[in-house]
Motif scaffolding. Structure first.
Motif, PDB file in Angstrom:
ATOM      1  N   ASP A  14       0.789  -1.119  -0.218  1.00 32.57           N
ATOM      2  CA  ASP A  14      -0.037  -0.120  -0.028  1.00 32.57           C
ATOM      3  C   ASP A  14       0.727   1.332  -0.066  1.00 32.57           C
ATOM      4  N   LEU A  18       0.573   3.771  -2.689  1.00 34.30           N
ATOM      5  CA  LEU A  18       0.113   5.482  -2.482  1.00 34.30           C
ATOM      6  C   LEU A  18       1.228   6.396  -3.260  1.00 34.30           C
ATOM      7  N   LEU A 124      -6.038   4.377   1.328  1.00 36.48           N
ATOM      8  CA  LEU A 124      -4.943   5.301   0.925  1.00 36.48           C
ATOM      9  C   LEU A 124      -5.827   6.526  -0.076  1.00 36.48           C
ATOM     10  N   THR A 137      -1.252  13.288   1.456  1.00 32.36           N
ATOM     11  CA  THR A 137      -1.327  11.962   1.379  1.00 32.36           C
ATOM     12  C   THR A 137      -1.673  11.175   2.624  1.00 32.36           C
ATOM     13  N   ARG A 139      -2.464   7.170   4.520  1.00 30.18           N
ATOM     14  CA  ARG A 139      -2.694   5.523   4.461  1.00 30.18           C
ATOM     15  C   ARG A 139      -2.862   5.091   5.688  1.00 30.18           C
TER      16      ARG A 139
END
Length: 272
Positions: A14, A18, A124, A137, A139
């Motif tokens: 992940d 991302l 994400l 961003t 996650r």
């Protein structure tokens, strides 16, 4: 060759996914930035919708193939204005031009977002602001970041000292929802220090995650409006619920994201 690509992409962590999603979102943002600057005139709802679609399609022409290559098994939410739960599995929830109407009016408050949802939980998300170059961003379990720097919600503990925000009901919204929005703004004007009202929702939510404002609320709302910010705020240490303080899901009729120190006060104001 395609089988090798799918196997490789399926094996991406992940964290790697991302990073590559962020690359795709930035590329789409660059395409929209090239189209930005002049006010786009329209004289009817049909002309407005056509102008919005031109921007959406310019970004989607980059996002759809790039994200599909990254996650071939993930399905695609076709309408960013949809709400409610999704079927099980992985879904890309994308807003190719969040704040599109602002873009058409040469206003700076717009973004490109992409969120991967797995069994109805965002895992994400990327929010890119092409005019500033900022990329937010988050996650699940990995924190929230702005261009690699960790984000933290504010430490404000008094709603009376807080800056709060909401976005207006969308066009053609149910009359009850519109009136509830108006009543909630009035209530917050009494209880908070500053109340900001503007679209899009996502830009308020990145400000909550960054500690610049202390709470954001909204009634109704689409998945693409709320999922990116919900993950960013949660991973930045904030509290997410509906306006009554109950756990929020995409099926909820309201949404509240706040610094933990004022969450209960915000709930009290919104339910008064």
């Amino acid at each position: 060759m395609s089988e090798m690509l799918q196997t490789t992409d399926a094996a991406l962590s992940d964290a790697d996914l991302l990073d590559r999603t962020a690359d795709a979102v930035r590329a789409a943002g660059a395409a929209l930035r090239e189209r930005f600057g002049e006010v786009v005139r329209y004289g009817s709802r049909e002309e407005l919708m056509a102008a919005l679609a031109v921007n959406d399609n310019a970004a989607l022409a980059i996002l759809r193939p790039a994200l599909t290559e990254l996650r071939p098994q993930a399905r695609w939410v076709e309408d960013e204005l949809d709400g409610g739960a999704l079927p099980a599995g992985e879904w890309w929830v994308v807003d190719p031009a969040e704040g599109n109407v602002n873009h058409l009016h040469a206003l700076p408050e717009w973004a490109v977002t992409a969120t991967l949802v797995r069994d109805n939980r965002p895992v994400l998300t990327v929010v890119h602001l092409p005019l500033t170059g900022e990329t937010y961003t988050a996650r699940t379990g990995g924190g929230a970041h702005l261009d690699g720097r960790p984000l933290h919600v504010s430490s404000t503990a008094d709603l009376g000292l807080g800056i709060v925000a909401t976005s207006q009901a969308r066009p053609d919204e149910d009359e009850q929802v519109v009136r509830r929005v108006g009543a909630s703004i009035t209530a917050m004007l009494f209880d908070a220090l500053v109340v900001r009202v503007a679209v899009p929702a996502t830009l308020h939510l990145v400000n909550v995650a960054a500690g610049r404002i202390d709470a954001f609320w909204q009634f109704a709302g689409a998945r693409a409006d709320l999922l990116p910010g919900a993950l960013l705020v949660t991973e930045a240490g904030g509290t997410i619920s509906d306006a009554g303080g109950r756990p929020w899901t995409p099926q909820s009729g309201s949404f509240l994201a706040a610094a933990p120190g004022i969450h209960a006060q915000a709930v009290a104001t919104l339910t008064r």
